[in-house]
Design a protein around this motif. Structure first.
Motif, PDB file in Angstrom:
ATOM      1  N   UNK A  31     -25.753  62.478  41.323  1.00 54.83           N
ATOM      2  CA  UNK A  31     -24.688  62.176  40.379  1.00 54.83           C
ATOM      3  C   UNK A  31     -25.130  62.489  38.953  1.00 54.83           C
ATOM      4  N   UNK A  32     -25.606  63.695  38.733  1.00 56.96           N
ATOM      5  CA  UNK A  32     -26.014  64.118  37.407  1.00 56.96           C
ATOM      6  C   UNK A  32     -24.846  64.827  36.733  1.00 56.96           C
ATOM      7  N   UNK A  33     -24.947  65.048  35.446  1.00 59.11           N
ATOM      8  CA  UNK A  33     -23.889  65.746  34.733  1.00 59.11           C
ATOM      9  C   UNK A  33     -23.901  67.222  35.140  1.00 59.11           C
ATOM     10  N   UNK A  34     -22.728  67.848  35.067  1.00 59.78           N
ATOM     11  CA  UNK A  34     -22.604  69.258  35.420  1.00 59.78           C
ATOM     12  C   UNK A  34     -22.892  70.090  34.189  1.00 59.78           C
ATOM     13  N   UNK A  35     -23.835  71.018  34.314  1.00 57.13           N
ATOM     14  CA  UNK A  35     -24.204  71.877  33.185  1.00 57.13           C
ATOM     15  C   UNK A  35     -24.107  73.326  33.629  1.00 57.13           C
ATOM     16  N   UNK A  36     -23.975  74.272  32.687  1.00 56.62           N
ATOM     17  CA  UNK A  36     -23.939  75.692  33.055  1.00 56.62           C
ATOM     18  C   UNK A  36     -25.206  76.123  33.781  1.00 56.62           C
ATOM     19  N   UNK A  37     -25.088  77.141  34.607  1.00 57.43           N
ATOM     20  CA  UNK A  37     -26.232  77.665  35.355  1.00 57.43           C
ATOM     21  C   UNK A  37     -27.244  78.254  34.375  1.00 57.43           C
ATOM     22  N   UNK A  38     -28.511  77.865  34.549  1.00 54.51           N
ATOM     23  CA  UNK A  38     -29.572  78.374  33.669  1.00 54.51           C
ATOM     24  C   UNK A  38     -29.855  79.837  33.966  1.00 54.51           C
ATOM     25  N   UNK A  39     -30.190  80.589  32.914  1.00 54.59           N
ATOM     26  CA  UNK A  39     -30.477  82.016  33.063  1.00 54.59           C
ATOM     27  C   UNK A  39     -31.738  82.226  33.901  1.00 54.59           C
ATOM     28  N   UNK A  40     -31.686  83.166  34.861  1.00 56.97           N
ATOM     29  CA  UNK A  40     -32.814  83.472  35.738  1.00 56.97           C
ATOM     30  C   UNK A  40     -32.836  84.969  36.039  1.00 56.97           C
ATOM     31  N   UNK A  41     -33.969  85.416  36.512  1.00 53.57           N
ATOM     32  CA  UNK A  41     -34.037  86.802  36.982  1.00 53.57           C
ATOM     33  C   UNK A  41     -33.354  86.953  38.343  1.00 53.57           C
ATOM     34  N   UNK A  42     -33.551  85.953  39.193  1.00 57.51           N
ATOM     35  CA  UNK A  42     -32.947  85.965  40.531  1.00 57.51           C
ATOM     36  C   UNK A  42     -32.282  84.609  40.758  1.00 57.51           C
ATOM     37  N   UNK A  43     -31.010  84.620  41.138  1.00 59.48           N
ATOM     38  CA  UNK A  43     -30.251  83.394  41.360  1.00 59.48           C
ATOM     39  C   UNK A  43     -30.192  83.073  42.851  1.00 59.48           C
ATOM     40  N   UNK A  44     -30.289  81.786  43.150  1.00 56.28           N
ATOM     41  CA  UNK A  44     -30.249  81.322  44.544  1.00 56.28           C
ATOM     42  C   UNK A  44     -28.832  80.839  44.862  1.00 56.28           C
ATOM     43  N   UNK A  45     -28.193  81.509  45.816  1.00 57.67           N
ATOM     44  CA  UNK A  45     -26.794  81.224  46.150  1.00 57.67           C
ATOM     45  C   UNK A  45     -26.691  80.869  47.626  1.00 57.67           C
ATOM     46  N   UNK A  46     -25.947  79.821  47.924  1.00 54.62           N
ATOM     47  CA  UNK A  46     -25.683  79.454  49.310  1.00 54.62           C
ATOM     48  C   UNK A  46     -24.217  79.669  49.638  1.00 54.62           C
ATOM     49  N   UNK A  47     -23.960  80.386  50.735  1.00 56.53           N
ATOM     50  CA  UNK A  47     -22.587  80.580  51.207  1.00 56.53           C
ATOM     51  C   UNK A  47     -22.426  79.803  52.508  1.00 56.53           C
ATOM     52  N   UNK A  48     -21.485  78.887  52.515  1.00 53.87           N
ATOM     53  CA  UNK A  48     -21.260  77.997  53.650  1.00 53.87           C
ATOM     54  C   UNK A  48     -19.923  78.337  54.288  1.00 53.87           C
ATOM     55  N   UNK A  49     -19.959  78.787  55.543  1.00 56.91           N
ATOM     56  CA  UNK A  49     -18.751  79.192  56.267  1.00 56.91           C
ATOM     57  C   UNK A  49     -18.569  78.264  57.465  1.00 56.91           C
ATOM     58  N   UNK A  50     -17.422  77.602  57.541  1.00 56.34           N
ATOM     59  CA  UNK A  50     -17.246  76.555  58.554  1.00 56.34           C
ATOM     60  C   UNK A  50     -17.006  77.095  59.955  1.00 56.34           C
ATOM     61  N   UNK A  51     -16.310  78.248  60.072  1.00 54.46           N
ATOM     62  CA  UNK A  51     -15.924  78.743  61.397  1.00 54.46           C
ATOM     63  C   UNK A  51     -16.167  80.245  61.510  1.00 54.46           C
ATOM     64  N   UNK A  52     -16.302  80.702  62.745  1.00 53.45           N
ATOM     65  CA  UNK A  52     -16.438  82.134  63.013  1.00 53.45           C
ATOM     66  C   UNK A  52     -15.047  82.710  63.277  1.00 53.45           C
ATOM     67  N   UNK A  53     -14.234  82.722  62.223  1.00 49.17           N
ATOM     68  CA  UNK A  53     -12.872  83.242  62.309  1.00 49.17           C
ATOM     69  C   UNK A  53     -12.771  84.532  61.504  1.00 49.17           C
ATOM     70  N   UNK A  54     -11.900  85.426  61.953  1.00 48.56           N
ATOM     71  CA  UNK A  54     -11.790  86.732  61.300  1.00 48.56           C
ATOM     72  C   UNK A  54     -11.449  86.595  59.823  1.00 48.56           C
ATOM     73  N   UNK A  55     -10.526  85.658  59.492  1.00 48.15           N
ATOM     74  CA  UNK A  55     -10.132  85.527  58.090  1.00 48.15           C
ATOM     75  C   UNK A  55     -11.276  84.995  57.239  1.00 48.15           C
TER      76      UNK A  55
END
Length: 346
Positions: free
Chosen positions: A36-60
Motif C-alpha cells: 500500500x505505497x503511493x503510486x509514482x512514475x516508473x523510474x528510468x532504466x536501461x531495461x524495464x521488467x514487464x509482466x504480462x498476465x493472461x487468464x485464458x488460452x483464448x484466441x481473442x
C-alpha cells in the motif's frame, strides 16, 4: 477438590482461547497483503521488467497479447532489447493466476499488463503501487474490485449488445431472441441483464436457457428450438468449448447465431459486432509505453473504450440460411468465406 478442578478447567480454557487468538493474529500477519505505497512514475532504466498476465488460452486474448507486444516494440521496448517481458498464461486456472500476480508483485515488476477481466482483478489484489494496464476488461469503471486503485488504467471490453442486435435485426428476425448463458459466469450474467434491457427497449421476446457445464450440452441447446428466431451467445469458456454443438443444433433448425465476439463467427455464428482484439491490445501496449517513459502514473490516463468495432459476417452461413444482406451492411463488414478448398473472394 472440586473447586481446584474447576479452577484448573478454567485455566485450561483461557490458555486454549489465548492460543487460538495468537494463531489467528500470526496467520493474519503472515498473509501477504498488497503493498500500500503511493503510486509514482516508473523510474528510468536501461531495461524495464514487464509482466504480462493472461487468464485464458483464448484466441481473442492471444490477439490482445500479440497487439501489446507489437505496440511495445514499436515504442522501443522490444523483448530482449529495452524490455525483459515475462508472459504467464494461466489457462483458466484461478490459483495459477493469483500466484502469478503475487509473484509479479514480489519481483517488483516495473509494469504489469493484465489481459482480461480476471487477470486485472488478480493484479489489483496483488499490488497497489505497481502500474497496471488492463486490456479487455469488462465493467472497468463500475466493478468494486477496481475502485480506488490509482495504479490501474486500460481498455474496456464491455459488450456492444445494442449495436449487435441492431445490426443483426437488419438481416434477420430477432423478435423471438434466445440467449444461452452460464449463470455461474459473472460476465455472462451481466450480459443477460444488458440484453433484458435491450429486449425491453426493442419489443423483443427474450427466451433464456441457463447452461449447466456439468450436464450434457446438446439436450440443453435443444431447449431453444421451437421458441426462437435467432440466438445470442455471450462469451464464456464453457460455451466456447461446446460451440460446435451449438452451431450443429441451430443449423439443423435454421436458426442464425449472433456471437458476442468474432471468433464465434469463424466457428459458425452468422454475425458479430466486436472490437478488433489485436487493435485493443495495441492500444493497451501504447498506454504501457507511455507509463514506461516515466512522466505519468496510471490514474493520469483515462480508461478507454475501443471505438472501432468490426462487423464480421460468415458468408457460408448467410448462404446456407438464405439470409439477404443489405448492400451497405455487406460493404461495411468483414466477410469470412469459409468454403473448404476455395480461395477468399473479393
Amino acid at each position: 477438590m472440586a473447586s481446584k478442578l474447576k479452577q484448573l478447567w478454567w485455566l485450561m480454557l483461557i490458555f486454549a482461547v489465548c492460543n487460538v487468538v495468537m494463531a489467528v493474529m500470526l496467520y493474519q500477519s503472515s498473509s501477504p497483503e498488497p503493498v500500500n505505497e503511493d503510486v509514482v512514475p516508473v523510474a528510468a532504466k536501461n531495461v524495464y521488467s514487464i509482466g504480462i498476465l493472461q487468464s485464458d488460452d483464448l484466441a481473442e486474448q492471444n490477439k490482445m497479447t500479440a497487439g501489446v507486444l507489437a505496440a511495445l516494440e514499436a515504442e522501443g521496448y522490444s523483448k530482449g532489447g529495452r524490455a525483459k517481458i515475462d508472459i504467464v498464461q494461466a489457462k483458466g486456472n484461478d490459483k495459477k493466476l493469483e500466484a502469478s500476480a503475487k509473484k509479479f508483485a514480489r519481483d517488483k515488476k516495473d509494469l504489469i499488463i493484465a489481459i482480461g477481466t480476471d487477470s486485472a482483478k488478480a493484479a489489483v489484489k496483488a499490488t497497489k503501487n505497481i502500474p497496471i494496464v488492463g486490456v479487455g476488461v469488462m465493467n472497468f469503471k463500475k466493478d468494486k474490485d477496481f475502485a480506488g486503485h490509482r495504479n490501474l488504467t486500460g481498455i474496456m471490453d464491455n459488450p456492444a449488445i445494442l449495436t449487435q442486435i441492431r445490426m443483426a435485426s437488419r438481416c434477420m428476425s430477432v423478435k423471438k431472441l434466445g440467449i444461452l448463458y452460464n449463470p455461474g459466469d459473472a460476465a455472462a450474467s451481466l450480459q443477460v441483464e444488458i440484453l433484458r434491457e435491450v429486449a425491453a427497449q426493442k419489443g423483443i421476446s427474450l427466451y433464456e436457457v441457463a447452461y449447466q457445464p456439468d450436464k450434457a450440452a446438446e439436450p440443453q441447446i435443444q431447449k431453444l428450438v421451437g421458441h426462437i428466431t435467432a440466438l445470442y451467445v455471450p462469451e464464456d469458456t464453457d460455451l466456447l468449448t461446446h460451440f460446435d454443438d451449438i452451431v450443429k443444433v441451430m443449423n439443423g433448425a435454421n436458426i442464425p447465431i449472433i456471437g458476442e465476439q468474432s471468433e464465434m463467427v469463424r466457428r459458425g455464428a452468422l454475425i458479430s459486432v466486436s472490437p478488433s482484439y489485436y487493435r485493443m491490445g495495441f492500444s493497451g501496449g501504447r498506454m504501457a509505453a507511455s507509463l514506461l517513459k516515466g512522466d505519468l502514473i496510471p490514474e493520469d490516463i483515462p480508461i478507454m473504450r475501443q471505438q472501432d468495432p468490426d462487423i464480421v459476417i460468415n458468408m457460408k452461413q448467410v448462404n446456407a440460411l438464405n439470409i439477404p444482406l443489405p448492400g451497405d451492411l455487406w460493404q461495411r463488414s468483414r466477410k469470412l468465406y469459409l468454403y473448404d478448398g476455395q480461395p477468399a473472394r473479393p
